[in-house]
Design an enzyme around this catalytic site. Structure first.
Site, PDB file in Angstrom:
ATOM      1  N   ASP A   1       7.074   2.348  -5.138  1.00 29.36           N
ATOM      2  CA  ASP A   1       6.162   3.545  -4.598  1.00 29.36           C
ATOM      3  C   ASP A   1       7.037   4.393  -4.177  1.00 29.36           C
ATOM      4  OD1 ASP A   1       6.558   1.873  -2.459  1.00 29.36           O
ATOM      5  OD2 ASP A   1       4.863   2.764  -1.556  1.00 29.36           O
TER       6      ASP A   1
ATOM      7  N   SER B   1       3.705  -1.555  -3.260  1.00 28.41           N
ATOM      8  CA  SER B   1       5.227  -1.456  -2.840  1.00 28.41           C
ATOM      9  C   SER B   1       6.234  -2.282  -3.572  1.00 28.41           C
ATOM     10  CB  SER B   1       5.147  -1.617  -1.188  1.00 28.41           C
ATOM     11  OG  SER B   1       6.323  -0.961  -0.610  1.00 28.41           O
TER      12      SER B   1
ATOM     13  N   ASP C   1      12.042   1.475  -4.498  1.00 30.98           N
ATOM     14  CA  ASP C   1      10.950   0.295  -4.847  1.00 30.98           C
ATOM     15  C   ASP C   1       9.852   1.165  -5.672  1.00 30.98           C
ATOM     16  OD1 ASP C   1       9.959   1.847  -2.755  1.00 30.98           O
ATOM     17  OD2 ASP C   1       8.918   0.274  -1.776  1.00 30.98           O
TER      18      ASP C   1
ATOM     19  N   ASP D   1       9.183   4.527  -1.380  1.00 34.54           N
ATOM     20  CA  ASP D   1       9.263   4.748   0.163  1.00 34.54           C
ATOM     21  C   ASP D   1      10.289   3.875   0.627  1.00 34.54           C
ATOM     22  OD1 ASP D   1       7.949   2.330   0.060  1.00 34.54           O
ATOM     23  OD2 ASP D   1       6.418   2.838   1.468  1.00 34.54           O
TER      24      ASP D   1
END
Length: 462
Positions: free
Chosen positions: A252, A106, A250, A254
């Protein structure tokens, strides 16, 4: 250098010694534990797992280890390769798979990676399920398949496009209205998979895109957490390119942050507030965010006649309370939008679709939308954990001291004062205590945070 096993998955730094870091041995061990757990749940049935990753440098290595461990257990793998967390979450039920693994740390820097684990709904595992998997890993309770029963890997490349179409088809996303508005949007995707997904989505919506760090090389050009101190380049680019909006995600994809047309931060906390304002104006209902999120969501929800609830930090906790509270939208104040109409997971793509429709309908500048909300200011701080720190005792003593105020111990300690709040908790993803404060001025939020940090240090004799 550390390995963290939590509700958020198995997360650690690459290199070093097994069981202290996320080494190849640890990647295999935890993939085997997850696969074994899935096989126990789905006995006598073929088991399938969807696997995708962000663009970080260690991704290909970890992905091969994880996928081949799963096939060694006799599990079939749907390989999405470069993908986003919400895309994998959407793919799991569409593939009728039994689970999913996203390889991403993340917002953590490039030396980190992680295995985020999903159930058959494409949602994060419950705490109890996670505990079962950790127990299997500790016991190394694995039984691998014989040669004729090995699983197979199938590469599937269309899911980011499928995800985009799922967003565009939502009733509250109006592609025609967005295209007619003629927006120009600058995007910083920190050289990860948002650089594939976000520009594609914007172009599908008829938006002109100005790209910054959209090559998915995994070479993060700045700290990947989308906070103001890391985003000076995109702020400058928005002004220079005369863009209507800046979008930051970011690694990933999310977490979603916006930049106003003036090159100023919209405020990560206000991503959810604005999207909720739009959704609630069309579909009145309830909302949920976590205890560390802004009061502004509560204010906007009440304005639309809905009920707001706060959960413990962690996406799985937010989702659980959203289901209990029948929330029409929810998420986390770090820019995580959860819109159940599409799926129960933080999703920057759905946030972009909802916000751009809102912007097109309002015919207002982004800064004007931001100024229409009650202003709260946050201070986000942290104290590094050391072996001698008794965090639980520190939190207990703080709660006792402020027992005359409104105190929640659902997740760490949150103290609600009339004009501000303080939330102290151990991080799920890093070896730190987080200290979040919110007040009606930045000065007050910073002052409250400094006082609380001093108090913690005094209690801990630091």
């Amino acid at each position: 250098m550390t390995l963290i096993k939590s509700i958020s998955g198995i997360r650690g730094t690459i290199g070093g010694k097994p069981s202290e870091n996320l080494t190849p041995i640890d990647a295999v061990k935890f993939a085997a534990a997850y696969g074994s757990w899935l096989k126990q749940r789905h006995q006598d049935k073929n088991t399938t797992v969807v696997v995708g990753r962000d663009a970080r440098i260690s991704g290909p290595m970890i992905q091969q280890l994880v996928m081949n461990t799963l096939t060694g257990l006799g599990i079939d793998v749907i390989d999405l390769d470069l993908s986003t967390t919400p895309t994998v979450e959407i793919a799991v039920p569409l593939e009728k798979a039994n689970g999913g693994i996203i390889l991403t740390a993340s917002h953590n820097p490039k030396q980190w990676n992680a295995l985020k684990l999903l159930n058959e709904k494409g949602e994060f595992l419950s705490g109890d399920d996670g505990a079962e998997i950790l127990e299997i890993a500790e016991k190394a309770d694995f039984s691998f398949a014989e040669v004729d029963e090995l699983g197979k890997i199938t590469r599937v490349d269309h899911y980011i496009d499928t995800h985009i179409e799922e967003v565009v088809m939502l009733p509250l996303v109006d592609a025609k209205k967005i295209a007619e508005a003629g927006f120009t949007v600058a995007v910083d995707a920190v050289n990860s998979t948002g650089g594939i997904a976000i520009p594609k989505l914007l172009k599908r919506l008829g938006v002109e895109v100005v790209e910054l760090y959209c090559e998915p090389t995994g070479d993060f050009p700045h700290n990947p957490e989308p906070l103001k101190e890391h985003l000076s380049e995109i702020c400058d680019l928005v002004k220079k390119s005369k863009a209507d909006l800046g979008i930051v995600v970011d690694p990933d994809v999310d977490r979603l942050a916006f930049i106003t047309e003036e090159g100023e931060m919209f405020g990560e906390e206000y991503t959810l507030v604005a999207c909720a304002d739009y959704v609630l104006s069309k579909t009145p209902g309830n909302t949920v965010s976590n205890l560390s999120s802004s009061r502004a969501l509560r204010d906007v929800t009440q304005k639309h006649g809905g009920n707001y609830e706060a959960s413990a930090v962690g996406e799985v906790n937010v989702v659980e309370l959203m289901k209990q509270n029948d929330a029409v939208i929810g998420g986390e104040g770090n820019g995580g939008i959860i819109y159940p109409e599409l799926h129960y997971g933080r999703d920057s793509l759905v946030g972009v679709g909802l916000f751009l429709t809102f912007l097109a309908e309002k015919k207002m500048k982004v800064s004007e939308i931001r100024n229409s909300y009650p202003s709260y200011f946050m201070s986000k701080n942290k104290i590094a954990l050391t072996p001698e720190l008794d965090v639980d005792n520190i939190l207990k003593l703080v709660a006792q001291k402020y027992s005359a105020e409104q105190v929640s111990t659902v997740d760490g300690v949150k103290i609600d004062f009339s004009e501000h709040w303080v939330h102290l908790r151990k991080s799920n993803t890093e070896p730190i205590i987080r200290i979040y404060t919110e007040a009606k001025t930045q000065e007050k939020a910073d002052e409250v945070a400094e006082e609380m940090i001093a108090e913690i240090k005094k209690i801990a004799n630091l």
